[in-house]
Design a protein around this motif. Structure first.
Motif, PDB file in Angstrom:
ATOM      1  N   HIS A 244       0.818  -1.198   0.000  1.00  0.00           N
ATOM      2  CA  HIS A 244       0.000   0.000   0.000  1.00  0.00           C
ATOM      3  C   HIS A 244       0.858   1.258   0.000  1.00  0.00           C
ATOM      4  O   HIS A 244       0.534   2.254  -0.638  1.00  0.00           O
ATOM      5  N   GLU A 245       1.985   1.190   0.715  1.00  0.00           N
ATOM      6  CA  GLU A 245       2.826   2.379   0.826  1.00  0.00           C
ATOM      7  C   GLU A 245       3.436   2.783  -0.511  1.00  0.00           C
ATOM      8  O   GLU A 245       3.733   3.957  -0.731  1.00  0.00           O
TER       9      GLU A 245
ATOM     10  N   MET B  83      -5.340  -6.262   3.017  1.00  0.00           N
ATOM     11  CA  MET B  83      -5.547  -6.133   4.467  1.00  0.00           C
ATOM     12  C   MET B  83      -4.639  -5.060   5.037  1.00  0.00           C
ATOM     13  O   MET B  83      -5.056  -4.262   5.867  1.00  0.00           O
ATOM     14  N   ALA B  84      -3.383  -5.057   4.592  1.00  0.00           N
ATOM     15  CA  ALA B  84      -2.447  -4.035   5.061  1.00  0.00           C
ATOM     16  C   ALA B  84      -2.968  -2.649   4.697  1.00  0.00           C
ATOM     17  O   ALA B  84      -2.953  -1.721   5.517  1.00  0.00           O
TER      18      ALA B  84
ATOM     19  N   SER C   6      -5.983  -1.734   4.272  1.00  0.00           N
ATOM     20  CA  SER C   6      -7.199  -1.365   4.998  1.00  0.00           C
ATOM     21  C   SER C   6      -6.892  -0.828   6.400  1.00  0.00           C
ATOM     22  O   SER C   6      -7.736  -0.199   7.024  1.00  0.00           O
ATOM     23  N   PHE C   7      -5.663  -1.066   6.891  1.00  0.00           N
ATOM     24  CA  PHE C   7      -5.271  -0.457   8.167  1.00  0.00           C
ATOM     25  C   PHE C   7      -5.041   1.041   8.002  1.00  0.00           C
ATOM     26  O   PHE C   7      -5.032   1.792   8.969  1.00  0.00           O
ATOM     27  N   HIS C   8      -4.811   1.473   6.757  1.00  0.00           N
ATOM     28  CA  HIS C   8      -4.417   2.867   6.537  1.00  0.00           C
ATOM     29  C   HIS C   8      -5.437   3.666   5.760  1.00  0.00           C
ATOM     30  O   HIS C   8      -5.324   4.870   5.656  1.00  0.00           O
TER      31      HIS C   8
ATOM     32  N   ALA D  40     -10.973  -0.011   4.086  1.00  0.00           N
ATOM     33  CA  ALA D  40     -11.410  -0.877   5.179  1.00  0.00           C
ATOM     34  C   ALA D  40     -12.911  -1.157   5.071  1.00  0.00           C
ATOM     35  O   ALA D  40     -13.347  -2.296   5.200  1.00  0.00           O
TER      36      ALA D  40
ATOM     37  N   TRP E  74     -16.147  -9.009   2.655  1.00  0.00           N
ATOM     38  CA  TRP E  74     -16.095 -10.174   3.542  1.00  0.00           C
ATOM     39  C   TRP E  74     -17.499 -10.539   4.034  1.00  0.00           C
ATOM     40  O   TRP E  74     -17.845 -11.711   4.117  1.00  0.00           O
TER      41      TRP E  74
ATOM     42  N   TYR F 171      -6.769 -17.345   9.109  1.00  0.00           N
ATOM     43  CA  TYR F 171      -6.349 -15.940   9.049  1.00  0.00           C
ATOM     44  C   TYR F 171      -5.375 -15.611  10.182  1.00  0.00           C
ATOM     45  O   TYR F 171      -4.357 -14.950   9.987  1.00  0.00           O
ATOM     46  N   HIS F 172      -5.721 -16.065  11.398  1.00  0.00           N
ATOM     47  CA  HIS F 172      -4.900 -15.710  12.556  1.00  0.00           C
ATOM     48  C   HIS F 172      -3.476 -16.248  12.406  1.00  0.00           C
ATOM     49  O   HIS F 172      -2.497 -15.525  12.576  1.00  0.00           O
TER      50      HIS F 172
ATOM     51  N   VAL G  80      -1.926 -14.518   8.830  1.00  0.00           N
ATOM     52  CA  VAL G  80      -1.821 -13.061   8.686  1.00  0.00           C
ATOM     53  C   VAL G  80      -1.205 -12.435   9.927  1.00  0.00           C
ATOM     54  O   VAL G  80      -0.280 -11.638   9.826  1.00  0.00           O
ATOM     55  N   LEU G  81      -1.712 -12.762  11.104  1.00  0.00           N
ATOM     56  CA  LEU G  81      -1.231 -12.087  12.301  1.00  0.00           C
ATOM     57  C   LEU G  81      -0.039 -12.805  12.932  1.00  0.00           C
ATOM     58  O   LEU G  81       0.945 -12.175  13.267  1.00  0.00           O
ATOM     59  N   LEU G  82      -0.122 -14.123  13.091  1.00  0.00           N
ATOM     60  CA  LEU G  82       0.999 -14.840  13.728  1.00  0.00           C
ATOM     61  C   LEU G  82       2.118 -15.173  12.745  1.00  0.00           C
ATOM     62  O   LEU G  82       3.191 -15.592  13.147  1.00  0.00           O
ATOM     63  N   ARG G  83       1.876 -14.999  11.441  1.00  0.00           N
ATOM     64  CA  ARG G  83       2.895 -15.244  10.405  1.00  0.00           C
ATOM     65  C   ARG G  83       3.549 -16.615  10.555  1.00  0.00           C
ATOM     66  O   ARG G  83       4.766 -16.762  10.435  1.00  0.00           O
TER      67      ARG G  83
END
Lengths: 209, 209
Positions: free
Chosen positions: B37-38, B113-114, B116-118, B123, B130, B170-171, B174-177
């Motif tokens: 996204h950046e 997803m990344a 959508s945080f920004h 989002a 979803w 997902y967990h 995405v989050l726990l990698r």
């Protein structure tokens, strides 16, 4: 260790080095919660902390260094997993802690997750912290087995049970951005316990997962 | 509708407007996957798409507009939930699709997803997509009820069951990698089915959740 060794006068507990670190990490936390990862700069942190920019650059090098130290500091906080007397109660209490950390405004936990999408250093540090916390929580499952709450014919994979219990809270609040549901922590805990009692996380005794 | 009405010569299906949209969204997808996204800019997208910058600015206004249209386009793709003949099979197939989308390199889903945080716009669009997909999947649970796979004394909350089945994927990824585990899709599906059979997602017939 990313920090250079502090000089001896700095090494006493509560000394200048420790004080500067506290000021700087408090500032990182506040900046992150207020403006997110994108708004985090070395200058902004130094100004808010009231610390010389040169000091911040020397000790933390860059924004990634600040994030890694911040996550490291979170890991240094003494944290004990809940102990309510039942697996369902323990997992519910754990989920309530998670839900609270994800729904507080501004949420430092969510800001950190956002940051970890953009900083490989921060992502690795966060993964390590989570791994440590899940490891600490495995005792909940061991206690449940000792209390006879879970099947004993086969070993229960504690990590998989813990992930199943907590994942819906993260998924609903972080990714699906659902309105916080006060029943979610208990519902997700209860579902994981029912699955565990039915053998969903049992593994053969030969150690396979 | 964020786009201004196209002129009449553009309105035929497969006409210039549709072609430009395809080129631009393909470019957004590629830029997002490559640089995240950046790295996403109106200029970069226009160059990669081979479309005039003025056209991109006029139709999409800003990066948020591009992301919203991209997510909207994902929602326009004909997608059918799996139909394998059993709830466990259906949820496993669904989780395999999710795991594949999260582990492909580069992953467009993770980049989104990344983003959508920004971007609040992105989002909201992602949450809507979803929500639509989970609504489409409720038929899996209805079929399972008709086949007698789930308790019939009380209604099963399809959404909660679907969240429980998919959240660990997902967990973990995405989050726990975590390193992708080929057994995870089926394990998470099987745990949710066992919990559902044990009544974890049952709700009183008066409709409360």
């Amino acid at each position: 260790m990313t920090n250079p060794p502090p000089n001896t006068t700095d090494r006493r507990p509560g000394g200048r080095t420790a004080r500067v670190r506290t000021q700087v990490l408090d500032a990182v936390r506040a900046e992150l919660a207020e403006s997110g990862h994108e708004g985090l700069t070395m200058e902004g942190v130094a100004t808010r902390a009231g610390v010389h920019r040169a000091t911040v650059y020397r000790r933390w090098r860059d924004v990634g260094g600040l994030l890694v130290d911040l996550i490291g500091a979170a890991g240094e906080i003494a944290w004990e997993p809940p102990d309510t007397g039942s697996l369902r109660g323990d997992l519910t209490a754990l989920n309530r802690e998670i839900q609270a950390s994800l729904t507080e405004q501004p949420s430092f936990a969510v800001a950190l997750m956002a940051a970890s999408f953009h900083s490989e250093q921060a992502a690795r540090a966060q993964t390590q912290l989570w791994d440590d916390r899940y490891a600490q929580c495995e005792v909940l499952v061991e206690r449940a087995v000792r209390r006879g709450e879970l099947p004993t014919a086969q070993r229960t994979d504690a990590r998989n049970l813990l992930i199943a219990a907590t994942a819906p809270v993260y998924h609903q609040l972080v990714l699906l951005r659902a309105v916080p549901d006060p029943d979610l922590p208990e519902r997700a805990a209860a579902a994981a316990v029912l699955a565990a009692k039915a053998g969903a996380f049992s593994v053969p005794e030969d150690g396979g997962t």
